[in-house]
Design a protein around this motif. Structure first.
Motif, PDB file in Angstrom:
ATOM      1  N   TYR A 331     -50.956 107.053  -7.897  1.00 28.94           N
ATOM      2  CA  TYR A 331     -51.086 105.672  -8.290  1.00 28.94           C
ATOM      3  C   TYR A 331     -52.249 105.095  -8.289  1.00 28.94           C
ATOM      4  CZ  TYR A 331     -45.700 105.543  -8.644  1.00 28.94           C
ATOM      5  OH  TYR A 331     -44.509 105.721  -9.086  1.00 28.94           O
ATOM      6  N   GLN A 332     -53.074 105.350  -7.265  1.00 30.21           N
ATOM      7  CA  GLN A 332     -54.420 104.875  -6.927  1.00 30.21           C
ATOM      8  C   GLN A 332     -55.194 105.035  -8.062  1.00 30.21           C
ATOM      9  OE1 GLN A 332     -56.336 106.008  -3.375  1.00 30.21           O
ATOM     10  NE2 GLN A 332     -58.343 105.652  -4.056  1.00 30.21           N
ATOM     11  N   ASN A 333     -55.126 106.072  -8.944  1.00 27.38           N
ATOM     12  CA  ASN A 333     -56.276 106.350  -9.744  1.00 27.38           C
ATOM     13  C   ASN A 333     -55.550 105.711 -11.106  1.00 27.38           C
ATOM     14  OD1 ASN A 333     -57.605 107.978  -8.408  1.00 27.38           O
ATOM     15  ND2 ASN A 333     -56.446 109.821  -8.847  1.00 27.38           N
ATOM     16  N   TRP A 334     -54.163 105.564 -11.221  1.00 28.95           N
ATOM     17  CA  TRP A 334     -53.714 105.022 -12.656  1.00 28.95           C
ATOM     18  C   TRP A 334     -53.830 103.572 -12.437  1.00 28.95           C
ATOM     19  CZ3 TRP A 334     -49.585 101.812 -14.293  1.00 28.95           C
ATOM     20  CH2 TRP A 334     -49.482 101.820 -15.630  1.00 28.95           C
ATOM     21  N   MET A 335     -53.625 103.040 -11.185  1.00 31.70           N
ATOM     22  CA  MET A 335     -53.533 101.328 -11.071  1.00 31.70           C
ATOM     23  C   MET A 335     -54.976 100.980 -11.119  1.00 31.70           C
ATOM     24  SD  MET A 335     -50.411 100.098 -11.216  1.00 31.70           S
ATOM     25  CE  MET A 335     -50.487  98.651  -9.907  1.00 31.70           C
ATOM     26  N   ALA A 336     -55.739 101.737 -10.662  1.00 30.80           N
ATOM     27  CA  ALA A 336     -57.367 101.196 -10.836  1.00 30.80           C
ATOM     28  C   ALA A 336     -57.690 100.822 -12.140  1.00 30.80           C
ATOM     29  CB  ALA A 336     -58.297 102.339 -10.102  1.00 30.80           C
ATOM     30  N   VAL A 337     -57.202 101.217 -13.076  1.00 29.96           N
ATOM     31  CA  VAL A 337     -57.513 100.913 -14.385  1.00 29.96           C
ATOM     32  C   VAL A 337     -56.388 100.194 -15.278  1.00 29.96           C
ATOM     33  CG1 VAL A 337     -58.164 101.901 -16.762  1.00 29.96           C
ATOM     34  CG2 VAL A 337     -58.655 103.008 -14.677  1.00 29.96           C
ATOM     35  N   ASN A 338     -54.934 100.262 -14.706  1.00 32.54           N
ATOM     36  CA  ASN A 338     -53.813 100.049 -15.529  1.00 32.54           C
ATOM     37  C   ASN A 338     -53.165  98.780 -14.891  1.00 32.54           C
ATOM     38  OD1 ASN A 338     -54.282 101.716 -17.822  1.00 32.54           O
ATOM     39  ND2 ASN A 338     -53.945 103.229 -16.145  1.00 32.54           N
ATOM     40  N   ALA A 339     -53.583  98.227 -13.786  1.00 36.38           N
ATOM     41  CA  ALA A 339     -52.877  97.399 -12.929  1.00 36.38           C
ATOM     42  C   ALA A 339     -52.497  96.093 -13.784  1.00 36.38           C
ATOM     43  CB  ALA A 339     -53.706  96.846 -11.744  1.00 36.38           C
ATOM     44  N   ARG A 340     -53.389  95.620 -14.853  1.00 38.47           N
ATOM     45  CA  ARG A 340     -53.221  94.492 -15.521  1.00 38.47           C
ATOM     46  C   ARG A 340     -51.942  94.773 -16.201  1.00 38.47           C
ATOM     47  NH1 ARG A 340     -58.759  95.461 -18.547  1.00 38.47           N
ATOM     48  NH2 ARG A 340     -58.294  94.055 -20.360  1.00 38.47           N
ATOM     49  N   ALA A 341     -51.325  96.066 -16.486  1.00 40.92           N
ATOM     50  CA  ALA A 341     -50.237  95.998 -17.345  1.00 40.92           C
ATOM     51  C   ALA A 341     -49.023  95.995 -16.517  1.00 40.92           C
ATOM     52  CB  ALA A 341     -50.226  97.341 -18.127  1.00 40.92           C
ATOM     53  N   ILE A 342     -49.086  95.757 -15.312  1.00 39.97           N
ATOM     54  CA  ILE A 342     -48.196  95.957 -14.180  1.00 39.97           C
ATOM     55  C   ILE A 342     -47.931  94.692 -13.542  1.00 39.97           C
ATOM     56  CG2 ILE A 342     -47.191  97.252 -12.012  1.00 39.97           C
ATOM     57  CD1 ILE A 342     -47.117  98.889 -14.709  1.00 39.97           C
ATOM     58  N   TYR A 343     -49.056  94.155 -12.780  1.00 37.50           N
ATOM     59  CA  TYR A 343     -48.891  93.250 -11.935  1.00 37.50           C
ATOM     60  C   TYR A 343     -48.531  91.761 -12.661  1.00 37.50           C
ATOM     61  CZ  TYR A 343     -50.970  95.774  -8.078  1.00 37.50           C
ATOM     62  OH  TYR A 343     -51.224  96.814  -7.153  1.00 37.50           O
ATOM     63  N   GLY A 344     -47.608  91.093 -12.528  1.00 34.22           N
ATOM     64  CA  GLY A 344     -47.569  89.942 -13.351  1.00 34.22           C
ATOM     65  C   GLY A 344     -47.007  90.260 -14.800  1.00 34.22           C
ATOM     66  N   ALA A 345     -46.685  91.473 -15.036  1.00 37.01           N
ATOM     67  CA  ALA A 345     -46.047  91.691 -16.588  1.00 37.01           C
ATOM     68  C   ALA A 345     -44.810  91.905 -16.398  1.00 37.01           C
ATOM     69  CB  ALA A 345     -46.877  93.048 -16.870  1.00 37.01           C
ATOM     70  N   GLY A 346     -44.061  92.144 -17.509  1.00 33.65           N
ATOM     71  CA  GLY A 346     -42.654  92.195 -17.501  1.00 33.65           C
ATOM     72  C   GLY A 346     -42.280  92.805 -18.846  1.00 33.65           C
ATOM     73  N   PRO A 347     -41.036  92.717 -19.375  1.00 36.45           N
ATOM     74  CA  PRO A 347     -40.581  93.101 -20.419  1.00 36.45           C
ATOM     75  C   PRO A 347     -41.172  92.366 -21.765  1.00 36.45           C
ATOM     76  CG  PRO A 347     -38.759  91.706 -19.908  1.00 36.45           C
ATOM     77  CD  PRO A 347     -39.864  92.072 -18.725  1.00 36.45           C
ATOM     78  N   SER A 348     -41.174  92.959 -22.824  1.00 35.02           N
ATOM     79  CA  SER A 348     -41.670  92.387 -24.087  1.00 35.02           C
ATOM     80  C   SER A 348     -40.363  92.248 -24.957  1.00 35.02           C
ATOM     81  CB  SER A 348     -42.611  93.089 -24.928  1.00 35.02           C
ATOM     82  OG  SER A 348     -43.165  92.562 -26.222  1.00 35.02           O
ATOM     83  N   GLU A 349     -40.312  91.156 -26.061  1.00 37.45           N
ATOM     84  CA  GLU A 349     -39.556  90.933 -26.915  1.00 37.45           C
ATOM     85  C   GLU A 349     -39.548  92.025 -28.171  1.00 37.45           C
ATOM     86  OE1 GLU A 349     -37.951  86.606 -26.843  1.00 37.45           O
ATOM     87  OE2 GLU A 349     -39.807  86.996 -27.940  1.00 37.45           O
ATOM     88  N   LEU A 350     -40.707  92.623 -28.177  1.00 39.78           N
ATOM     89  CA  LEU A 350     -41.009  93.535 -29.131  1.00 39.78           C
ATOM     90  C   LEU A 350     -40.455  94.912 -29.151  1.00 39.78           C
ATOM     91  CD1 LEU A 350     -44.743  92.656 -29.768  1.00 39.78           C
ATOM     92  CD2 LEU A 350     -42.979  91.913 -31.151  1.00 39.78           C
ATOM     93  N   PRO A 351     -39.929  95.453 -29.878  1.00 41.01           N
ATOM     94  CA  PRO A 351     -39.234  96.966 -29.676  1.00 41.01           C
ATOM     95  C   PRO A 351     -40.391  97.934 -29.606  1.00 41.01           C
ATOM     96  CG  PRO A 351     -39.101  96.110 -32.172  1.00 41.01           C
ATOM     97  CD  PRO A 351     -39.781  95.102 -31.465  1.00 41.01           C
ATOM     98  N   ALA A 352     -40.404  98.673 -28.477  1.00 40.77           N
ATOM     99  CA  ALA A 352     -41.335  99.564 -28.197  1.00 40.77           C
ATOM    100  C   ALA A 352     -41.370 100.783 -29.583  1.00 40.77           C
ATOM    101  CB  ALA A 352     -41.520 100.123 -26.912  1.00 40.77           C
ATOM    102  N   PRO A 353     -42.297 101.361 -29.880  1.00 46.41           N
ATOM    103  CA  PRO A 353     -42.226 102.479 -30.599  1.00 46.41           C
ATOM    104  C   PRO A 353     -41.636 103.619 -30.023  1.00 46.41           C
ATOM    105  CG  PRO A 353     -44.539 101.611 -30.544  1.00 46.41           C
ATOM    106  CD  PRO A 353     -43.677 100.931 -29.653  1.00 46.41           C
ATOM    107  N   ALA A 354     -40.981 104.723 -30.611  1.00 42.12           N
ATOM    108  CA  ALA A 354     -40.380 105.692 -30.058  1.00 42.12           C
ATOM    109  C   ALA A 354     -41.353 106.484 -29.184  1.00 42.12           C
ATOM    110  CB  ALA A 354     -40.061 106.671 -31.208  1.00 42.12           C
ATOM    111  N   GLY A 355     -41.006 106.819 -28.122  1.00 44.31           N
ATOM    112  CA  GLY A 355     -41.923 107.641 -27.123  1.00 44.31           C
ATOM    113  C   GLY A 355     -42.977 106.905 -26.494  1.00 44.31           C
TER     114      GLY A 355
END
Ligand code: FHN
Length: 433
Positions: A331-355
């Protein structure tokens, strides 16, 4: 109402209310620690092995976590990107980490000789984490807790005789006293995590009486918690009257397929998981989730508007074992770069692509590619086939570029197990986010 306004009112985002911090923070640390850690074989070992109090006393008599360092636990949690902690103040075994005045079955009375909860609260608060207390409704040590279908003595030849005279009302009063201690003795408590009442009618077991909704006197526990800590979050594991909504629901060891709802309305939720197959320290447990799995658990939860509470079971000496540290470092290594996609983030109305999964924060869309190294990801509604997307800082549109591996280190990254997170500025004529 624009999407961003609507989204901000959505329970998945914690609304603008007193629990907004919960949804913003998304990732917490669960800690299961008690005498069972000395047994090193699951927190239900007393139940599974049907141990008497006398047999289990050996763990009490030898509990001395000489390597306990809550500051190191808190540091590990912060580095892993965890923003709140929920610690078992008392699990089903009945043993209390704090200096409870209503029982002798507590850490200060073991060779450890001290309150273990206060230094933990201080350490995690010092690292900026919110504080949550897990409190077990089950208590396999308390003399008034009725011997029931979950009790270690359920199959004892003298079970009925041992159960005679037990008064569950006395035990319910004991619980209220302990909850009062927990919610008045440690400053602000942000979450009380009750676990667990038996929903529905009392279930008898081999002539032993079951416990029904009334036995727990749950409403009085909720009233007490609200009175003592008005801002507190209360989970859903108290058997409350129908129609009474908890502050959060707590799917366990699975990620919902759709965002949970209660009484046909959205509700804050938090999936709780173990890294291994055991909540309490289990030396020989070998089914540990892979790095990719634990990252996907986090993304899946946030993409559905929920939180993730990941559990560590410290050892009997008070350490996080090497496997737990390794998982926290993922988690430490992943959040160091990707926290902006997690904190304060939530669902999108857009349908995510397969996979793939989407998380969204304001007008930033985060594409999490699980099925890497697929080269072409068809994103519906935004653009045609793409080979790869490069995030352009503050661009008003998305430029599709052919696949390249030398991705800008500030955006999409290849994490060890092949989950690529890309950040996209969302721009669609029909969506104002
Ligand atoms: O019986 C407990 C278990 O030991 C653990 O504490 C989990 C955590 O959510 N709750 C109960 C099982 O649902």
């Amino acid at each position: 109402m624009t999407n961003s306004e609507r989204l901000s009112e959505n329970p998945a985002w914690g609304g603008a209310g007193k629990h907004a911090w919960f949804s913003h923070n998304r990732l917490g640390m669960f800690i299961h620690w008690g005498l069972y850690a000395l047994g090193a074989r699951h927190e239900w070992l007393k139940n599974r092995e049907e141990l008497t109090d006398e047999h289990y006393q050996r763990y009490f008599d030898n509990f001395d976590p000489d390597l306990y360092d809550p500051k190191e636990w808190a540091r590990r949690a912060r580095l892993a990107g965890m923003k709140y902690v929920v610690v078992t103040t008392k699990h089903h075994e009945g043993f209390c980490l704090w200096d409870s005045k209503v029982t002798d079955y507590k850490a200060p009375n073991t060779p450890c000789g001290k309150d273990l909860l206060t230094p933990l609260v201080e350490a995690f608060r010092a690292e900026g984490l919110k504080i949550g207390f897990y409190y077990s409704l089950l208590d396999w040590h308390h003399p008034d807790f009725p011997i029931d279908l979950h009790h270690p003595l359920r199959n004892h030849p003298e079970a009925k005789a041992l159960n005679a005279g037990r008064n569950v009302a006395n035990y319910a009063a004991y619980m209220r006293e302990q909850v009062r201690e927990l919610l008045t003795g440690f400053g602000r408590v942000d979450i009380i995590w009750f676990d667990f009442s038996y929903p529905g009618p009392a279930r008898e077991y081999r002539g032993l009486p079951g416990k029904g909704r009334a036995d727990w006197q749950s409403e009085r526990l909720v009233e007490l918690a609200r009175e003592l800590q008005p801002e507190i979050i209360i989970n859903n594991r108290l058997d409350l009257p129908p129609g009474t909504l908890p502050d959060i629901t707590t799917p366990e060891q699975y990620t919902p397929r759709v965002a949970p709802a209660l009484a046909s309305q959205g509700v804050l939720w938090e999936a709780c998981h173990t890294f291994s197959g055991s909540w309490g320290y289990h030396r020989d447990e070998d089914s540990w989730k892979s790095p990719e799995q634990i990252i996907q658990l986090l993304i899946d939860s946030v993409a559905l508007g929920g939180n993730l509470l990941m559990n560590v079971g410290p050892t009997g000496r008070g350490t996080f074992d090497a496997r737990a540290i390794e998982a926290l470092e993922v988690y430490q290594n992943w959040m160091a770069v990707n926290a902006r996609a997690i904190y304060g983030a939530g669902p999108s109305e857009l349908p995510a692509p397969a996979g793939c999964r989407y998380t969204q924060r304001g007008n930033r869309l985060y594409l999490h590619v699980y099925n890497w190294p697929y080269r072409h990801i068809h994103i519906e509604g935004i653009a045609d086939r793409i080979a790869y997307v490069q995030f352009l800082h503050d661009a008003s549109e998305i430029h599709w570029v052919t696949h390249t591996r030398d991705v800008d280190p500030n955006v999409g990254v290849m994490v060890p197990e092949g989950i690529v997170m890309l950040e996209l500025p969302v721009r669609r004529p029909d969506v104002t986010v």
